[in-house]
Design a protein around this motif. Structure first.
Motif, PDB file in Angstrom:
ATOM      1  N   SER A 140     -18.769  28.343 -21.504  1.00 46.00           N
ATOM      2  CA  SER A 140     -18.962  26.955 -21.764  1.00 46.00           C
ATOM      3  C   SER A 140     -17.803  26.095 -21.354  1.00 46.00           C
ATOM      4  CB  SER A 140     -19.017  26.668 -23.265  1.00 46.00           C
ATOM      5  OG  SER A 140     -17.786  27.115 -23.876  1.00 46.00           O
ATOM      6  N   PHE A 141     -17.752  24.899 -21.066  1.00 50.30           N
ATOM      7  CA  PHE A 141     -16.791  24.126 -20.607  1.00 50.30           C
ATOM      8  C   PHE A 141     -15.533  24.181 -21.343  1.00 50.30           C
ATOM      9  CE2 PHE A 141     -14.449  20.061 -19.294  1.00 50.30           C
ATOM     10  CZ  PHE A 141     -14.637  19.957 -18.232  1.00 50.30           C
ATOM     11  N   LYS A 142     -15.867  24.228 -22.717  1.00 48.47           N
ATOM     12  CA  LYS A 142     -14.880  24.554 -23.691  1.00 48.47           C
ATOM     13  C   LYS A 142     -13.799  25.692 -23.383  1.00 48.47           C
ATOM     14  CE  LYS A 142     -13.708  24.869 -28.663  1.00 48.47           C
ATOM     15  NZ  LYS A 142     -14.550  24.867 -30.099  1.00 48.47           N
ATOM     16  N   ASP A 143     -14.470  26.980 -22.847  1.00 50.49           N
ATOM     17  CA  ASP A 143     -13.725  28.016 -22.302  1.00 50.49           C
ATOM     18  C   ASP A 143     -12.631  27.898 -21.406  1.00 50.49           C
ATOM     19  OD1 ASP A 143     -15.199  29.478 -24.640  1.00 50.49           O
ATOM     20  OD2 ASP A 143     -16.409  30.261 -22.770  1.00 50.49           O
ATOM     21  N   TYR A 145     -10.738  25.430 -21.050  1.00 49.18           N
ATOM     22  CA  TYR A 145      -9.688  24.970 -21.528  1.00 49.18           C
ATOM     23  C   TYR A 145      -8.523  26.100 -21.973  1.00 49.18           C
ATOM     24  CZ  TYR A 145     -11.406  20.200 -22.028  1.00 49.18           C
ATOM     25  OH  TYR A 145     -12.041  19.048 -21.794  1.00 49.18           O
ATOM     26  N   THR A 146      -8.967  27.078 -22.158  1.00 47.56           N
ATOM     27  CA  THR A 146      -8.123  28.312 -22.427  1.00 47.56           C
ATOM     28  C   THR A 146      -7.987  29.563 -21.545  1.00 47.56           C
ATOM     29  OG1 THR A 146      -9.560  29.262 -23.763  1.00 47.56           O
ATOM     30  CG2 THR A 146      -8.410  27.721 -24.944  1.00 47.56           C
ATOM     31  N   SER A 171      -9.518  16.409 -17.114  1.00 54.55           N
ATOM     32  CA  SER A 171      -9.899  17.077 -18.413  1.00 54.55           C
ATOM     33  C   SER A 171      -8.789  18.069 -18.732  1.00 54.55           C
ATOM     34  CB  SER A 171     -11.275  17.586 -18.235  1.00 54.55           C
ATOM     35  OG  SER A 171     -12.329  16.711 -18.000  1.00 54.55           O
ATOM     36  N   VAL A 173      -8.642  20.981 -17.509  1.00 53.70           N
ATOM     37  CA  VAL A 173      -9.075  22.509 -17.615  1.00 53.70           C
ATOM     38  C   VAL A 173      -8.580  23.426 -16.510  1.00 53.70           C
ATOM     39  CG1 VAL A 173     -11.689  21.803 -18.572  1.00 53.70           C
ATOM     40  CG2 VAL A 173     -11.159  21.808 -15.942  1.00 53.70           C
TER      41      VAL A 173
END
Length: 218
Positions: A140-143, A145-146, A171, A173
Motif C-alpha cells: 500500500s502507499f502507507k508502506d 512511508y516506512t 509526501s 515517501v
C-alpha cells in the motif's frame, strides 16, 4: 488527477475579437506539433483534435498535424517556446511531465519556462496512479512511508518520473527512483521481473487495458 494531453501555445498576443481573428486566420495554416512519434496515444489524440479544430476557429484556418518526437514531448515544448512564431499559428500537444518536470527540478537548462505558455485545452481527463507488483513487499502507499520502494521511471520529462519525484518531495515517501526506462512497457517489465517494486504516474485506463489488475496493487 492530471490531464493526459495538454495543448500549449507561446504567443505575444493571443486574445483577438472574433472579427479580427477571422481576418487574421483566414487562409492561414496552424502548425499543430505533436510531441510524440506516430501511432501512439498522443499521436491519435493530437490528430483527432487537429482534424476538427480549424472549423471552430474564426477564419477556419487549415490545421496541419506534425510529429516532433523527443524527450517525452520536451523537444516540442522547447520548439514552441524558442523557435515557433508567437502569433497564434503554432500549437503543441505536450505531456503533463513536460510541464511539471521543470517546476520540480529546474528549467531544463533554460530550454523553456512552462509558466510562460498559454494553456489552451485538453483532449482527455485521466486519473494517474501508482502501482506495485503483487510480489513486492510494498502492499500500500502507507508502506512506502516506512519501507524503501524502488520505482521504475522514464527519462526526465516523462510522467512516470515526474509523478514519482512529486510524491517523494511532497509526501516524503521512501521512493528510490530508477530513471531511464524507455516508456512504460519497459518500466513495467522491470517491475514484473522484480527489479523494481512499482511505477507511478501511469494512466489508469492505460494500465487497466494493458495488464491484469489482479496482479498489481494500485
Amino acid at each position: 488527477m492530471m490531464r493526459k494531453l495538454a495543448l500549449a501555445a507561446s504567443m505575444a498576443a493571443f486574445t483577438f475579437s472574433s472579427a479580427v481573428a477571422a481576418d487574421f486566420y483566414a487562409g492561414k495554416t496552424i502548425n499543430f506539433i505533436i510531441g510524440t512519434g506516430p501511432g501512439g496515444g498522443y499521436d491519435i489524440y493530437g490528430r483527432v483534435v487537429a482534424k476538427h479544430l480549424g472549423k471552430y476557429i474564426p477564419g477556419k484556418p487549415h490545421v496541419l498535424a506534425q510529429n516532433m518526437e523527443g524527450a517525452s514531448t520536451v523537444r516540442a515544448a522547447g520548439f514552441i517556446y524558442k523557435i515557433a512564431p508567437k502569433d497564434g499559428t503554432s500549437i503543441a500537444a505536450i505531456s503533463p511531465g513536460a510541464v511539471v518536470g521543470p517546476l520540480l527540478e529546474g528549467k531544463l537548462n533554460g530550454l523553456y519556462d512552462p509558466t510562460k505558455f498559454h494553456y489552451l485545452a485538453t483532449a482527455n481527463n485521466s486519473t494517474r496512479v501508482c502501482a506495485v507488483y503483487y510480489t513486492s513487499k510494498i502492499k500500500s502507499f502507507k508502506d512506502a512511508y516506512t519501507q524503501e520502494a524502488i520505482i521504475s521511471a522514464s527519462a526526465e520529462g516523462g510522467s512516470t518520473r515526474d509523478y514519482a519525484f512529486l510524491h517523494k518531495n511532497t509526501s516524503h515517501v521512501k521512493f528510490r527512483i530508477i530513471s531511464g526506462y524507455h516508456g512504460t512497457p519497459t518500466a513495467m517489465l522491470a517491475m514484473e521481473r522484480g527489479e523494481t517494486d512499482g511505477i507511478c504516474g501511469i494512466d489508469w485506463s492505460s494500465l487497466r487495458s494493458q495488464k491484469e489488475i489482479g496482479r498489481a496493487h494500485v
